[in-house]
Design a protein around this motif. Structure first.
Motif, PDB file in Angstrom:
ATOM      1  N   MET A   1     -12.166  -1.154   8.681  1.00 24.58           N
ATOM      2  CA  MET A   1     -10.899  -1.447   8.048  1.00 24.58           C
ATOM      3  C   MET A   1     -10.311  -0.383   7.315  1.00 24.58           C
ATOM      4  SD  MET A   1      -9.979  -4.571   5.479  1.00 24.58           S
ATOM      5  CE  MET A   1     -11.116  -5.603   6.492  1.00 24.58           C
ATOM      6  N   LYS A   2      -9.076  -0.289   7.478  1.00 20.63           N
ATOM      7  CA  LYS A   2      -8.545   0.970   6.783  1.00 20.63           C
ATOM      8  C   LYS A   2      -7.972   0.269   5.343  1.00 20.63           C
ATOM      9  CE  LYS A   2      -6.286   2.832  11.072  1.00 20.63           C
ATOM     10  NZ  LYS A   2      -5.201   2.899  11.727  1.00 20.63           N
ATOM     11  N   GLU A   3      -8.106   1.195   4.364  1.00 21.30           N
ATOM     12  CA  GLU A   3      -7.741   0.583   2.919  1.00 21.30           C
ATOM     13  C   GLU A   3      -6.566   1.886   2.718  1.00 21.30           C
ATOM     14  OE1 GLU A   3     -10.810  -2.258   0.564  1.00 21.30           O
ATOM     15  OE2 GLU A   3     -10.793   0.159   0.329  1.00 21.30           O
ATOM     16  N   ILE A   4      -5.758   1.493   1.652  1.00 27.42           N
ATOM     17  CA  ILE A   4      -4.713   2.167   0.980  1.00 27.42           C
ATOM     18  C   ILE A   4      -4.895   1.927  -0.460  1.00 27.42           C
ATOM     19  CG2 ILE A   4      -3.112   0.375   1.426  1.00 27.42           C
ATOM     20  CD1 ILE A   4      -1.070   2.697   1.678  1.00 27.42           C
ATOM     21  N   THR A   5      -4.584   2.821  -1.192  1.00 25.82           N
ATOM     22  CA  THR A   5      -4.810   2.693  -2.674  1.00 25.82           C
ATOM     23  C   THR A   5      -3.274   2.186  -3.252  1.00 25.82           C
ATOM     24  OG1 THR A   5      -3.994   5.081  -3.353  1.00 25.82           O
ATOM     25  CG2 THR A   5      -6.311   4.637  -2.925  1.00 25.82           C
ATOM     26  N   ARG A  63      -4.505 -10.345  -5.568  1.00 22.93           N
ATOM     27  CA  ARG A  63      -4.627 -10.092  -7.134  1.00 22.93           C
ATOM     28  C   ARG A  63      -5.599  -8.914  -7.391  1.00 22.93           C
ATOM     29  NH1 ARG A  63      -8.537 -11.644 -10.683  1.00 22.93           N
ATOM     30  NH2 ARG A  63      -7.949 -11.404 -12.617  1.00 22.93           N
ATOM     31  N   SER A  64      -6.836  -8.784  -6.639  1.00 13.84           N
ATOM     32  CA  SER A  64      -8.017  -7.793  -6.894  1.00 13.84           C
ATOM     33  C   SER A  64      -8.316  -7.191  -5.691  1.00 13.84           C
ATOM     34  CB  SER A  64      -9.057  -8.401  -7.766  1.00 13.84           C
ATOM     35  OG  SER A  64      -9.676  -9.352  -6.960  1.00 13.84           O
ATOM     36  N   PHE A  69      -8.449  -8.287   1.557  1.00  9.59           N
ATOM     37  CA  PHE A  69      -9.790  -7.945   2.634  1.00  9.59           C
ATOM     38  C   PHE A  69      -9.986  -9.023   3.633  1.00  9.59           C
ATOM     39  CE2 PHE A  69     -14.316  -7.501   3.697  1.00  9.59           C
ATOM     40  CZ  PHE A  69     -14.256  -6.034   4.105  1.00  9.59           C
ATOM     41  N   LYS A  70     -10.022 -10.282   3.233  1.00 11.31           N
ATOM     42  CA  LYS A  70     -10.374 -11.331   4.204  1.00 11.31           C
ATOM     43  C   LYS A  70      -9.285 -11.469   5.048  1.00 11.31           C
ATOM     44  CE  LYS A  70     -13.583 -14.084   1.238  1.00 11.31           C
ATOM     45  NZ  LYS A  70     -13.516 -15.222   0.415  1.00 11.31           N
ATOM     46  N   GLY A  87      -7.692  -2.871  -4.781  1.00 11.22           N
ATOM     47  CA  GLY A  87      -7.571  -3.125  -6.181  1.00 11.22           C
ATOM     48  C   GLY A  87      -6.497  -4.171  -6.350  1.00 11.22           C
ATOM     49  N   GLY A  88      -5.725  -4.571  -5.620  1.00 12.08           N
ATOM     50  CA  GLY A  88      -4.790  -5.494  -5.656  1.00 12.08           C
ATOM     51  C   GLY A  88      -3.781  -5.262  -6.775  1.00 12.08           C
TER      52      GLY A  88
END
Length: 97
Positions: A1-5, A63-64, A69-70, A87-88
């Motif tokens: 899964m890709k994440e972004i800050t 929120r966080s 993620f889910k 980090g939400g």
């Protein structure tokens, strides 16, 4: 899964038309959300997937970072292009509405 800050997302908001889905509960969103984000609480996402377009990319926010993620996993398993904002909203320093 890709994440972004959150910082990367803030930069994207200034340049591109991005699609943000906030999966927090309605009461949480009242405290402020990323401008133009669509609120679909995590518990309703499975039932509202038909409203989304598989040709678009979505950034999931909560929120966080746990619920998003889910949500990202759920949508990815159904063929959507998804990023999770790590980090939400706790890490979000950008504008809110």
């Amino acid at each position: 899964m890709k994440e972004i800050t959150p910082k990367e997302m803030e930069s994207l908001l200034k340049k591109e038309n991005i699609h943000v889905i906030d999966v927090r509960e309605t009461e949480e969103v009242k405290a402020g959300k990323i401008p133009d984000a669509v609120n679909i609480p995590l518990g309703l996402l499975e039932f509202r997937m038909h409203e989304l377009d598989k040709a678009k990319e979505y950034i999931m926010v909560c929120r966080s970072g746990g619920r998003s993620f889910k949500a990202s996993q759920l949508l990815e398993n159904h063929g959507f292009k998804v990023f999770n904002m790590a980090g939400g909203m706790l890490e979000w320093d950008g504008p809110t509405e």
